[in-house]
Design a protein around this motif. Structure first.
Motif, PDB file in Angstrom:
ATOM      1  N   HIS A 276     -33.135 -61.746 -23.426  1.00 31.29           N
ATOM      2  CA  HIS A 276     -34.532 -61.396 -23.614  1.00 31.29           C
ATOM      3  C   HIS A 276     -34.651 -60.248 -24.607  1.00 31.29           C
ATOM      4  O   HIS A 276     -33.889 -59.272 -24.532  1.00 31.29           O
ATOM      5  CB  HIS A 276     -35.161 -61.007 -22.276  1.00 31.29           C
ATOM      6  CG  HIS A 276     -35.244 -62.118 -21.299  1.00 31.29           C
ATOM      7  ND1 HIS A 276     -35.809 -62.007 -20.054  1.00 31.29           N
ATOM      8  CD2 HIS A 276     -34.820 -63.420 -21.377  1.00 31.29           C
ATOM      9  CE1 HIS A 276     -35.740 -63.158 -19.415  1.00 31.29           C
ATOM     10  NE2 HIS A 276     -35.135 -64.032 -20.196  1.00 31.29           N
TER      11      HIS A 276
ATOM     12  N   VAL B 126     -29.861 -62.228 -18.626  1.00 28.03           N
ATOM     13  CA  VAL B 126     -30.110 -62.804 -17.309  1.00 28.03           C
ATOM     14  C   VAL B 126     -29.141 -63.963 -17.076  1.00 28.03           C
ATOM     15  O   VAL B 126     -29.012 -64.860 -17.906  1.00 28.03           O
ATOM     16  CB  VAL B 126     -31.563 -63.316 -17.192  1.00 28.03           C
ATOM     17  CG1 VAL B 126     -31.806 -63.910 -15.809  1.00 28.03           C
ATOM     18  CG2 VAL B 126     -32.551 -62.179 -17.462  1.00 28.03           C
ATOM     19  N   ASN B 127     -28.460 -63.930 -15.940  1.00 24.70           N
ATOM     20  CA  ASN B 127     -27.555 -65.006 -15.566  1.00 24.70           C
ATOM     21  C   ASN B 127     -28.358 -66.153 -14.970  1.00 24.70           C
ATOM     22  O   ASN B 127     -28.978 -66.018 -13.907  1.00 24.70           O
ATOM     23  CB  ASN B 127     -26.530 -64.495 -14.548  1.00 24.70           C
ATOM     24  CG  ASN B 127     -25.611 -65.592 -14.046  1.00 24.70           C
ATOM     25  OD1 ASN B 127     -25.386 -66.593 -14.729  1.00 24.70           O
ATOM     26  ND2 ASN B 127     -25.064 -65.417 -12.857  1.00 24.70           N
TER      27      ASN B 127
ATOM     28  N   MET C 206     -32.269 -57.417 -22.415  1.00 24.02           N
ATOM     29  CA  MET C 206     -31.817 -57.782 -21.076  1.00 24.02           C
ATOM     30  C   MET C 206     -31.083 -59.118 -21.125  1.00 24.02           C
ATOM     31  O   MET C 206     -31.462 -60.019 -21.875  1.00 24.02           O
ATOM     32  CB  MET C 206     -33.013 -57.872 -20.112  1.00 24.02           C
ATOM     33  CG  MET C 206     -32.641 -58.181 -18.683  1.00 24.02           C
ATOM     34  SD  MET C 206     -34.075 -58.048 -17.551  1.00 24.02           S
ATOM     35  CE  MET C 206     -35.143 -59.350 -18.221  1.00 24.02           C
TER      36      MET C 206
END
Length: 227
Positions: free
Chosen positions: A226, A164-165, A162
């Motif tokens: 992640h 993530v911003n 994943m």
């Protein structure tokens, strides 16, 4: 010397002051001192009394050492690869059309219908750019597309589960993006940091405008991978 002065002018050693304080007391006051200190141990109001009574063992308190982060094998492999690419361009996106229709749609969604963005006729006469220009926030909203971050077939970090911003550390718009222009993003790797869940990556992203020397935007993007 007053008791208040003793508290105010503590010297280098609490234990030394405690000894002097005990000598200063009368026998009657000394008799009750132990009881006062016992109460101070259980009451926040007497914190200073408790600290004064207890002899100092070590005035210097060592700061806790940060625990080492143990990365998963796939994260460690990517970290090693990226460390060798610091300061290098790691991605150049495809050219993308910024049409007047797209600008109008963004203005409707955000309710920012200023004429400098949405009225070509007025912009042709009143704007110094002689045409409409894209919203600055439209440029930012296009970054996931321009950097291929939302393209499952062209994933820059395929081993991550994943992405993530986290946000943008810095944003500048050096030159306006005029309606009908083509733009693309050029990403330079600035920093890679291990975190508990994987890696945190900082990239400098320049949004280039076709045929224009100055970029439409320069941002520092922060994402987390992640694993």
């Amino acid at each position: 010397m007053k008791v208040a002065d003793l508290f105010k002018h503590r010297g280098e050693s609490n234990s030394k002051q405690h000894s002097e304080f005990m000598q200063w007391m009368t026998p009657t006051v000394r008799e009750y001192w132990g009881e006062i200190v016992n109460k101070a141990n259980n009451r926040h109001l007497f914190t200073r009394l408790r600290d004064f009574h207890a002899p100092a063992v070590n005035d210097e308190v060592e700061a806790p050492q940060p625990q080492a982060i143990e990365l998963k094998p796939e994260a460690q492999k990517l970290y090693n690869e990226l460390q060798a690419k610091l300061g290098e361009v790691i991605h150049i996106g495809a050219w993308f059309d910024v049409s007047q229709e797209r600008i109008n749609q963004f203005g409707q969604v955000t309710e920012d219908m200023q004429w400098i963005h949405t009225d070509p006729e007025r912009a042709a006469t009143d704007s110094p750019f002689k045409t409409t220009v894209a919203h600055g926030f439209l440029t930012l909203a296009l970054l996931p597309k321009l950097t291929d971050s939302v393209d499952p077939d062209n994933n820059l970090f395929p081993t991550a589960k994943m992405i993530v911003n986290i946000g943008l550390n810095q944003v500048r718009f050096p030159y306006p993006i005029k309606a009908g222009s083509r733009v693309r993003a050029v990403s330079t790797l600035a920093k890679v940091t291990p975190i508990r869940k994987g890696l945190e990556i900082e990239r400098e992203i320049k949004v280039e405008i076709e045929g224009v020397r100055r970029p439409g935007a320069v941002v520092t993007s922060v994402i987390q991978l992640h694993f």
